[in-house]
Design a protein around this motif. Structure first.
Motif, mmCIF file in Angstrom:
data_model
loop_
_atom_site.group_PDB
_atom_site.id
_atom_site.type_symbol
_atom_site.label_atom_id
_atom_site.label_comp_id
_atom_site.label_asym_id
_atom_site.label_seq_id
_atom_site.Cartn_x
_atom_site.Cartn_y
_atom_site.Cartn_z
ATOM 1 N N LEU A 46 0.836 -1.200 0.000
ATOM 2 C CA LEU A 46 0.000 0.000 0.000
ATOM 3 C C LEU A 46 0.868 1.247 0.000
ATOM 4 C CD1 LEU A 46 0.088 1.180 3.187
ATOM 5 C CD2 LEU A 46 -1.233 -0.906 3.544
ATOM 6 N N GLU A 47 0.232 2.372 -0.259
ATOM 7 C CA GLU A 47 0.902 3.667 -0.171
ATOM 8 C C GLU A 47 0.115 4.542 0.786
ATOM 9 O OE1 GLU A 47 1.739 5.627 -3.845
ATOM 10 O OE2 GLU A 47 2.761 3.880 -4.716
ATOM 11 N N ARG A 48 0.790 5.061 1.797
ATOM 12 C CA ARG A 48 0.136 5.961 2.731
ATOM 13 C C ARG A 48 0.171 7.381 2.179
ATOM 14 N NH1 ARG A 48 -0.442 3.579 7.785
ATOM 15 N NH2 ARG A 48 -1.828 5.337 8.141
ATOM 16 N N SER A 49 -0.799 8.184 2.547
ATOM 17 C CA SER A 49 -0.897 9.543 2.028
ATOM 18 C C SER A 49 0.237 10.441 2.506
ATOM 19 C CB SER A 49 -2.235 10.166 2.425
ATOM 20 O OG SER A 49 -2.396 10.145 3.832
ATOM 21 N N ASP A 50 0.907 10.063 3.617
ATOM 22 C CA ASP A 50 2.008 10.873 4.133
ATOM 23 C C ASP A 50 3.310 10.494 3.424
ATOM 24 O OD1 ASP A 50 1.796 8.360 5.219
ATOM 25 O OD2 ASP A 50 2.473 8.930 7.217
#
Length: 233
Positions: A46-50
């Motif tokens: 996944l990719e976190r928004s931060d």
């Protein structure tokens, strides 16, 4: 549907295949399996928004939405139908903000025979590359655990499914959504929050898959050996 799959490559090999920058300790500790079953711990990317850092984590297979009373609901949420995922309260928030992929080496599906019996098949990419199942994830807060307990949060996941394509429809009427390599980044992009844009990011094309019949032992979740994926006559 997709109710059993194989994921036996090491974490670093999957990280290299999917451009993962950070591997969480618990993801590295997930044991390779030739017979992944619902509620098992699985790897998700996944990719976190931060910062848009691509990460690999460990999640429980079977999504547990934040509003659930307990995690047992996840057993019924191992899959999410692409046709209705944006409308279901259990999945809608994750579709907007918590999308992932589940790396796999292949999955199993059972074909119903005229005599009522079921024949298992192993389905995998024709080029032997790892599959990228389109998935969603969610966090569930365990009310029985203290705020200082790091185990109070459960990370869980589900796999999107779609109507089976022609070459697979003879085995089952559903198949998991397998992303092409160029669809992974748009699907994971946390800046995309509109459901219609997220689903459009999946694209219409899928990698070429092939399949072969395997033995019945895969039906036993306690059996986890490399011969499960071997073709049988």
């Amino acid at each position: 549907m997709c109710g059993r799959y194989a994921s036996f490559r090491e974490a670093q090999e999957l990280a290299d295949a999917f451009d993962v920058e950070e591997i969480a300790e618990e993801a590295a500790a997930v044991h390779p399996s030739f017979n992944v079953a619902p509620t098992d711990r699985v790897r998700v990317v996944l990719e976190r928004s931060d910062g848009h850092v691509r990460q690999m984590h460990s999640a429980r297979w079977g999504l547990v939405p934040a509003f659930a009373d307990d995690p047992s609901i996840g057993v019924r949420m191992i899959n999410a139908r692409i046709e209705t995922v944006a409308e279901k309260s259990a999945f809608a928030k994750s579709l907007r903000a918590r999308r992932c992929i589940l790396p796999a080496d292949g999955y199993y599906e059972w074909r119903k025979e005229p005599d009522g019996s079921k024949t298992p098949h192993f389905i995998h990419r024709a080029d032997a590359a790892p599959l990228a199942f389109a998935g969603l994830y969610a966090f569930w807060r365990d009310p029985s655990k203290d705020d200082s307990d790091p185990a109070r949060w459960l990370l869980s996941t589900t796999i999107l499914t779609q109507p089976a394509r022609s070459q697979l429809a003879g085995i089952h009427d559903r198949e998991p959504v397998v992303l092409r390599g160029d669809a992974v980044a748009p699907w994971l992009d946390p800046s995309v929050t509109a459901p219609e844009e997220a689903l459009a990011a999946i694209g219409a094309e899928r990698p070429q898959l092939q399949f072969h019949r395997v033995g019945p032992r895969v039906g036993n979740v306690r059996v986890d050996t490399p011969d499960l994926i071997e073709p049988v006559d």
